[in-house]
Design an enzyme around this catalytic site. Sequence first.
Site, PDB file in Angstrom:
ATOM      1  N   GLU A   1       0.826  -1.214   0.000  1.00  0.00           N
ATOM      2  CA  GLU A   1       0.000   0.000   0.000  1.00  0.00           C
ATOM      3  C   GLU A   1       0.861   1.267   0.000  1.00  0.00           C
ATOM      4  OE1 GLU A   1      -4.113  -1.624   2.053  1.00  0.00           O
ATOM      5  OE2 GLU A   1      -2.647  -0.635   3.353  1.00  0.00           O
TER       6      GLU A   1
ATOM      7  N   GLU B   1      -5.782  -8.202  -0.878  1.00  0.00           N
ATOM      8  CA  GLU B   1      -6.422  -8.018   0.429  1.00  0.00           C
ATOM      9  C   GLU B   1      -7.889  -7.706   0.199  1.00  0.00           C
ATOM     10  OE1 GLU B   1      -4.806  -5.427   3.404  1.00  0.00           O
ATOM     11  OE2 GLU B   1      -2.729  -5.847   2.798  1.00  0.00           O
TER      12      GLU B   1
END
Length: 478
Positions: free
Chosen positions: A175, A376
Site C-alpha cells: 500500500e 487483500e
Amino acid sequence: MKFPDNFLWGGAIAANQCEGAWDVDGKGVSVPDVITAGSHKFPRRIEPGFSTEYLYPSHEAIDFYHHYEEDIALFAEMGFKVFRLSINWTRIFPAGEEPEPNEAGLAFYDKVFDCCRKYDMEPLVTISHYELPYALVEKYNGWTDRRLIDLYMKYCKVIFERYQQKVRYWLTFNEINAGTLYTGTMSTTNNFKGFHGSLADLEDKPGQRYQAVHHQFVASARAVKYAHEHFPHFKMGCMIGFLGYYPYTCNPDDVLGALKQKQMVDWFCSDVQVRGRYPSYSRRFFEEQGISIAMEPGDAAELAQGTVDFYTFSYYMTFCLSADPKVEQTTGNLLGGAKNPYLKTSDWGWQIDPKGLRWCLNEIYDRYQIPLMVVENGLGAYDVKSEDGKIHDDYRIDYMRQHIEQMGEAIADGVDLMGYTPWGCIDLVSLSTGEMAKRYGMIYVNKFDDGTGDLSREKKDSFEWYKKVIASNGEDLS
C-alpha cells in the site's frame, strides 16, 4: 463467470501482525514493535520505552513464528495455490545497517518457503509491509532520508539471492499510496523521529510524506530493474490500497472532487510504478499544496526503467465525496466521507460494497492493461462461539461470496485477474486498532485483546466454505 484454470486462490497475512517472536533469534525492533494496543474507541500509541503499562500486540501476535508449519498445513487443507506473506526486514537486518545479514532470520524464511513448496503453494512475498527497522526512524526520520534507498536495495539483494529458487512473485511495498494520506506517517513513510505518544497527536507533515514516497518510488524501481536483470524469472508487482471514490451526486463539484481525490489517492502511485513517470495532474497538486519534491539526476530514468509486471491491490470499501458540508458523513470508513445510503456496514462501520470491486477492477485494468490481483479483501467482525463451541460465520461467507461473484463478473468483462488472497486468512492483530477482537480469518486463533489465550487454532465455517470454492475454481459459491 468462469475463473481461469490457473487462477491463484489463497490468503494473505503480514509478518508484523502474525509472527510474534519480536526479539527472538536476533530480530531487531521494527516500527510495529513500539506501537501499543488500542481499539476503535481509543487510538494506539508510539511508546519505544516498552513500558509494562502498555500491551504491545506485535510482540507475540499469533506466534506464527512457532506455528507456521501448523498454519501452512491448514492453508493447504483449504487448497491454497498462493500464500501472500511478508518478510520482516528486522529479521534480516536488525537495525537496517548491519554489514552482514542475520543468518537465523534468513533460515526462518527458508523453512517457511520450503513448507509452502511442500504443498505446491506459491509464496507471494511483500518486501516491505509496514515493518521498517525502528532504528532507521530514530536515525534518519524514516523514508524522508534518501539513504534508505540503498539500505532497502541491500536488503532486496540479500533476499533475492537467498530465495531465488523458492519465490517468484514479489511486491516491493505494501500500500505504497498510504504515503499520500496522513495515516501513512505511522504506517509507511515513518517520518516521526523522536515522537512518543498517542497516534491521534502525531503531526502530519505532507511535504515530508511525499518526499518519502518519492524515495520509495526510486527504491521500488531500482529493485524491479535489478530483479529483471539478475532473476528474469521473477515477477515484480506493486501494491495499492485502492479507495474507490464515487461522486455523491451528479453535481459537477462532486464529480470533480471525486476525480481529484481518486487521482492523488488511487492513481498517483501506480501511475509512477506502472507507467514509469510522474503524472501530469500531480504537478498542479504539488503547486497548490506548496510541496516541492527533491529529485536527483537519474531518478526519472530509473522510474522509467523499473516498471512493474503486475498490479495488486487491497479492497475493503468505497467512499462518497460531496461538496455539500451538510451531507451526512460516515465515521466508520477509514477516511470518512459522505454516507452511502445504498450500502450496509461492518461491525466497525466500514461500508460494504461488493459491486464496487467489479467497478474498481474494470477501472484499473482499463488504465494499465497488465495482470491484476486482489491481495487483500475481507470482513473484520466480532466472532462469537456458539453453544456448540464453533464459529458459525455466515456473515463472512456472505461477504466473500458477494465479492468473489463480482470478481467473476469482472473477468467476464475482460479483466485479466490472476488471483485472490483475502486478508487475514487466519486471525491476526488489526493494523488500525491493534485488536484481536476484529477478526478476519477463516481460522480462529484463541488469542484475546488483553494478551491472554493459548494460541490454539480452530476452523470456522468459512474454512470449509472457502475450501469448496477453491476446489470448484469458484464455480460453487453455495
